[in-house]
Scaffold this motif. Sequence first.
Motif, PDB file in Angstrom:
ATOM      1  N   GLU A  70       0.826  -1.219   0.000  1.00  0.00           N
ATOM      2  CA  GLU A  70       0.000   0.000   0.000  1.00  0.00           C
ATOM      3  C   GLU A  70       0.852   1.257   0.000  1.00  0.00           C
ATOM      4  O   GLU A  70       0.570   2.206  -0.725  1.00  0.00           O
ATOM      5  CB  GLU A  70      -0.923   0.017   1.226  1.00  0.00           C
ATOM      6  CG  GLU A  70      -1.638   1.366   1.372  1.00  0.00           C
ATOM      7  CD  GLU A  70      -2.750   1.394   2.394  1.00  0.00           C
ATOM      8  OE1 GLU A  70      -2.716   0.603   3.351  1.00  0.00           O
ATOM      9  OE2 GLU A  70      -3.655   2.228   2.222  1.00  0.00           O
ATOM     10  N   ASP A  89      -0.797  -5.054   2.940  1.00  0.00           N
ATOM     11  CA  ASP A  89      -1.215  -3.840   3.638  1.00  0.00           C
ATOM     12  C   ASP A  89      -0.584  -3.892   5.033  1.00  0.00           C
ATOM     13  O   ASP A  89      -0.952  -4.731   5.849  1.00  0.00           O
ATOM     14  CB  ASP A  89      -2.740  -3.775   3.734  1.00  0.00           C
ATOM     15  CG  ASP A  89      -3.215  -2.416   4.213  1.00  0.00           C
ATOM     16  OD1 ASP A  89      -2.388  -1.640   4.739  1.00  0.00           O
ATOM     17  OD2 ASP A  89      -4.417  -2.121   4.057  1.00  0.00           O
ATOM     18  N   ILE A  91      -0.671  -1.891   7.695  1.00  0.00           N
ATOM     19  CA  ILE A  91      -1.698  -1.722   8.738  1.00  0.00           C
ATOM     20  C   ILE A  91      -3.018  -1.480   8.029  1.00  0.00           C
ATOM     21  O   ILE A  91      -3.217  -0.425   7.417  1.00  0.00           O
ATOM     22  CB  ILE A  91      -1.415  -0.535   9.684  1.00  0.00           C
ATOM     23  CG1 ILE A  91      -0.042  -0.661  10.341  1.00  0.00           C
ATOM     24  CG2 ILE A  91      -2.510  -0.460  10.761  1.00  0.00           C
ATOM     25  CD1 ILE A  91       0.292   0.474  11.315  1.00  0.00           C
ATOM     26  N   ASP A  92      -3.900  -2.441   8.077  1.00  0.00           N
ATOM     27  CA  ASP A  92      -5.234  -2.254   7.523  1.00  0.00           C
ATOM     28  C   ASP A  92      -6.127  -1.877   8.688  1.00  0.00           C
ATOM     29  O   ASP A  92      -6.337  -2.681   9.602  1.00  0.00           O
ATOM     30  CB  ASP A  92      -5.722  -3.532   6.835  1.00  0.00           C
ATOM     31  CG  ASP A  92      -7.085  -3.321   6.213  1.00  0.00           C
ATOM     32  OD1 ASP A  92      -7.282  -2.286   5.561  1.00  0.00           O
ATOM     33  OD2 ASP A  92      -7.967  -4.180   6.406  1.00  0.00           O
ATOM     34  N   GLY A  93      -6.622  -0.642   8.634  1.00  0.00           N
ATOM     35  CA  GLY A  93      -7.347  -0.097   9.774  1.00  0.00           C
ATOM     36  C   GLY A  93      -6.496   0.985  10.437  1.00  0.00           C
ATOM     37  O   GLY A  93      -6.472   1.106  11.659  1.00  0.00           O
ATOM     38  N   THR A  94      -5.805   1.748   9.617  1.00  0.00           N
ATOM     39  CA  THR A  94      -4.912   2.789  10.144  1.00  0.00           C
ATOM     40  C   THR A  94      -5.674   3.781  11.027  1.00  0.00           C
ATOM     41  O   THR A  94      -5.165   4.215  12.062  1.00  0.00           O
ATOM     42  CB  THR A  94      -4.232   3.537   8.982  1.00  0.00           C
ATOM     43  OG1 THR A  94      -3.560   2.573   8.168  1.00  0.00           O
ATOM     44  CG2 THR A  94      -3.226   4.550   9.475  1.00  0.00           C
ATOM     45  N   ALA A 217     -10.884  -3.481   6.157  1.00  0.00           N
ATOM     46  CA  ALA A 217     -11.416  -4.297   5.060  1.00  0.00           C
ATOM     47  C   ALA A 217     -11.028  -5.761   5.252  1.00  0.00           C
ATOM     48  O   ALA A 217     -11.867  -6.662   5.149  1.00  0.00           O
ATOM     49  CB  ALA A 217     -10.889  -3.769   3.734  1.00  0.00           C
ATOM     50  N   GLU A 234     -17.904  -3.102  -0.074  1.00  0.00           N
ATOM     51  CA  GLU A 234     -17.226  -1.799  -0.047  1.00  0.00           C
ATOM     52  C   GLU A 234     -17.054  -1.272  -1.456  1.00  0.00           C
ATOM     53  O   GLU A 234     -16.745  -2.009  -2.385  1.00  0.00           O
ATOM     54  CB  GLU A 234     -15.881  -1.863   0.686  1.00  0.00           C
ATOM     55  CG  GLU A 234     -15.278  -0.458   0.801  1.00  0.00           C
ATOM     56  CD  GLU A 234     -14.222  -0.271   1.875  1.00  0.00           C
ATOM     57  OE1 GLU A 234     -14.102  -1.102   2.785  1.00  0.00           O
ATOM     58  OE2 GLU A 234     -13.514   0.760   1.771  1.00  0.00           O
TER      59      GLU A 234
HETATM   60  C1  IPD Z   1      -8.675   1.043   4.800  1.00  0.00           C
HETATM   61  C2  IPD Z   1      -9.542   0.287   5.769  1.00  0.00           C
HETATM   62  C3  IPD Z   1     -10.936   0.830   5.735  1.00  0.00           C
HETATM   63  C4  IPD Z   1     -11.531   0.771   4.353  1.00  0.00           C
HETATM   64  C5  IPD Z   1     -10.626   1.455   3.349  1.00  0.00           C
HETATM   65  C6  IPD Z   1      -9.225   0.896   3.419  1.00  0.00           C
HETATM   66  P1  IPD Z   1      -6.095   1.318   5.498  1.00  0.00           P
HETATM   67  O1  IPD Z   1      -7.352   0.540   4.802  1.00  0.00           O
HETATM   68  O2  IPD Z   1      -9.571  -1.072   5.426  1.00  0.00           O
HETATM   69  O3  IPD Z   1     -11.789   0.103   6.583  1.00  0.00           O
HETATM   70  O4  IPD Z   1     -12.766   1.424   4.360  1.00  0.00           O
HETATM   71  O5  IPD Z   1     -11.150   1.261   2.059  1.00  0.00           O
HETATM   72  O6  IPD Z   1      -8.412   1.579   2.507  1.00  0.00           O
HETATM   73  O7  IPD Z   1      -5.999   2.643   4.830  1.00  0.00           O
HETATM   74  O8  IPD Z   1      -6.405   1.428   6.930  1.00  0.00           O
HETATM   75  O9  IPD Z   1      -4.942   0.433   5.190  1.00  0.00           O
END
Ligand code: IPD
Length: 296
Positions: A70, A89, A91-94, A217, A234
């Motif tokens: 990412e 990714d 950190i997913d859920g930054t 996600a 989404e």
């Molecule tokens: C995000 C998260 C979020 C989703 C976004 C993603 P990130 O990833 O998963 O819940 O709604 O589409 O981009 O930016 O925290 O890696």
Amino acid sequence: ADINLQEVHDTLVSIAFEAGRMIMAANTSEITTGEKMNSADIVTETDQAVERLVSTRVQTKYPSYLFVGEETYVAGTTRITSAPTFIVDPIDGTTNFVHGFPHACISLGFAVDRSPSVGVVYNPFLDVLYTGIRGRGSYMQRNASLEQGQGQGPKQKLPLTGSPPLGNLSTTLVAVEWGSQRDGENFEVKARTFRKLTASQENGGSMVHSLRSLGSAALNICATAAGQVDLYWEGGCYAWDVAAGWCILSEAGGKMVSGSPPDREGEGWDPALDSRVYLAVRGASSGQDEIVREFW
Ligand code: IPD
């Protein structure tokens, strides 16, 4: 050459634990955030440091495989090809990470021929690990980083509970996300979809049981694979948000549909060309295709 998916999986699990320790060591009161597209699209130094750690580890072990992450993705240039590729990714859920909401993960996917072949998703806050290998099922484990006999949970096969039929949309629990894009057609599509899902049927809606928006996600897809929610939709994911979860979901008998209308199952891998709309449906003995049709 043959690709040893089990070895890739084992490597990714140990990297996920290392990355998890790095995420947990970050002092949330000192997190410096930067903005990408807008003020709701956040990146931290920890995202970047974790991605460097992961790319160094996988490229040392697998120098001939490609890496897409990412934080190093370049719009219009980065492509996912048929070559073996790690899709990451850090950190997913930054946003959750920044706010201290304990629902974020490291999402490590591996695709071969553009097919999600290994998935490792690890939530270090709750110490829960989700894994999948193509053809070999997917699993969830609690207290995953502990040693066996020291409190490590058993590997539970996904989905967690049996798979009753899905019924119709009005009996589902649906995970959704606002994502970071808050303008234009994309914002309108999201707002319309959420309204349609929640409005009473007299108002032309489907009135699902409820919506959940937990901010990651990959963890939404894993919750779908586990059968804890029925669907996840989404309107703005990237490949690194879905790559690992996709493998875990399919191995749990679930289905990922990308694009709209749902005519591109198994595709949608080019982060530049992809419609970026995804619908994940949990495993079920029947009713998946019907629910996809009903959703659209
Ligand atoms: C995000 C998260 C979020 C989703 C976004 C993603 P990130 O990833 O998963 O819940 O709604 O589409 O981009 O930016 O925290 O890696």
